[in-house]
Design a protein around this motif. Structure first.
Motif, PDB file in Angstrom:
ATOM      1  N   GLY A   1      -5.621  17.325   0.658  1.00  0.00           N
ATOM      2  CA  GLY A   1      -5.131  16.066   1.206  1.00  0.00           C
ATOM      3  C   GLY A   1      -3.618  16.050   1.249  1.00  0.00           C
ATOM      4  N   ARG A   2      -3.036  14.876   1.010  1.00  0.00           N
ATOM      5  CA  ARG A   2      -1.578  14.720   1.102  1.00  0.00           C
ATOM      6  C   ARG A   2      -1.050  14.032  -0.152  1.00  0.00           C
ATOM      7  NH1 ARG A   2       2.452  15.406   4.362  1.00  0.00           N
ATOM      8  NH2 ARG A   2       4.191  13.969   4.456  1.00  0.00           N
ATOM      9  N   LEU A   3      -0.032  14.649  -0.746  1.00  0.00           N
ATOM     10  CA  LEU A   3       0.651  14.097  -1.904  1.00  0.00           C
ATOM     11  C   LEU A   3       2.114  13.935  -1.532  1.00  0.00           C
ATOM     12  CD1 LEU A   3       0.898  13.389  -4.961  1.00  0.00           C
ATOM     13  CD2 LEU A   3       1.262  15.823  -5.358  1.00  0.00           C
ATOM     14  N   SER A   4       2.622  12.723  -1.663  1.00  0.00           N
ATOM     15  CA  SER A   4       4.018  12.442  -1.328  1.00  0.00           C
ATOM     16  C   SER A   4       4.639  11.670  -2.483  1.00  0.00           C
ATOM     17  CB  SER A   4       4.084  11.617  -0.037  1.00  0.00           C
ATOM     18  OG  SER A   4       5.410  11.261   0.249  1.00  0.00           O
ATOM     19  N   LEU A   5       5.762  12.182  -2.999  1.00  0.00           N
ATOM     20  CA  LEU A   5       6.414  11.550  -4.136  1.00  0.00           C
ATOM     21  C   LEU A   5       7.910  11.448  -3.862  1.00  0.00           C
ATOM     22  CD1 LEU A   5       6.162  10.400  -6.984  1.00  0.00           C
ATOM     23  CD2 LEU A   5       6.374  12.730  -7.850  1.00  0.00           C
ATOM     24  N   SER A   6       8.439  10.237  -3.977  1.00  0.00           N
ATOM     25  CA  SER A   6       9.850   9.969  -3.733  1.00  0.00           C
ATOM     26  C   SER A   6      10.497   9.450  -5.013  1.00  0.00           C
ATOM     27  CB  SER A   6       9.974   8.930  -2.613  1.00  0.00           C
ATOM     28  OG  SER A   6      11.307   8.548  -2.435  1.00  0.00           O
TER      29      SER A   6
END
Length: 185
Positions: free
Chosen positions: A76-81
């Motif tokens: 899937g997609r993992l996005s961390l800011s």
């Protein structure tokens, strides 16, 4: 003893959490989100785990004691800011099996931060502020690392900034996955 937050699915924390020391967010599938826009002066550890679907995390605010950050995704997609302040962060670890992962280190850091990025397949995007120094070393079987604006020598990429407030030392490895590093303003 400090407080701990263990959550399955999504979590949103805003405000002041003076005793919160650990946050663990685990997701199985679907869309999940973690928003920490808070003052968490005692937070030391943050761990995110995703099996499938998408997980989007943002850590705005001040985290004076945050020392370690671990994030992992199977697919899937993992996005961390990280646009906040992290003066005590010394290590981060990003592990992915497949899918897409993005880590934006646009916040305020101090000292040396050691990072590890491991990917089996898929795409990983890493954003580092131009004002920070960074050295990346990559080992890949068939994948590759791309780092525009860096000086390359063998499998090491360097972005030198005299008197930078922080220096990232990142080791990346992968099988068939690719890592793209971008310098941001």
């Amino acid at each position: 003893m400090g407080a701990s937050l263990q959550q399955r699915g999504s979590a949103r924390l805003e405000g002041n959490y003076p005793a919160l020391e650990t946050v663990e967010l685990k997701t199985a599938n679907g869309k999940s989100a973690l928003l920490l826009d808070a003052n968490c002066p005692a937070l030391q550890n943050l761990e995110l785990e995703q099996v499938s679907g998408s997980l989007k995390g943002k850590l705005a605010g001040e985290y004076a004691q945050l020392q370690t950050l671990k994030a992992g995704a199977v697919s899937g997609r993992l996005s961390l800011s990280l646009p906040g302040a992290y003066p005590a962060l010394t290590a981060f670890n990003l592990n992915t099996v497949s899918g897409k992962a993005a880590l934006d280190l646009s916040g305020d850091f101090q000292g040396e931060i050691c990072g590890a990025i491991h990917t089996v397949s898929g795409q990983t995007e890493l954003k580092i502020p131009r004002r920070m120094a960074a050295t990346l070393t990559g080992n890949f079987l068939t994948g590759r690392m791309k780092a525009e604006g860096f000086t390359r020598s063998g499998n090491t990429y360097t972005h030198e900034v005299p008197e930078a407030p922080a220096a990232f030392k990142i080791k990346a490895r992968g099988v068939s996955g690719n890592i793209e590093v971008q310098l941001t303003e």
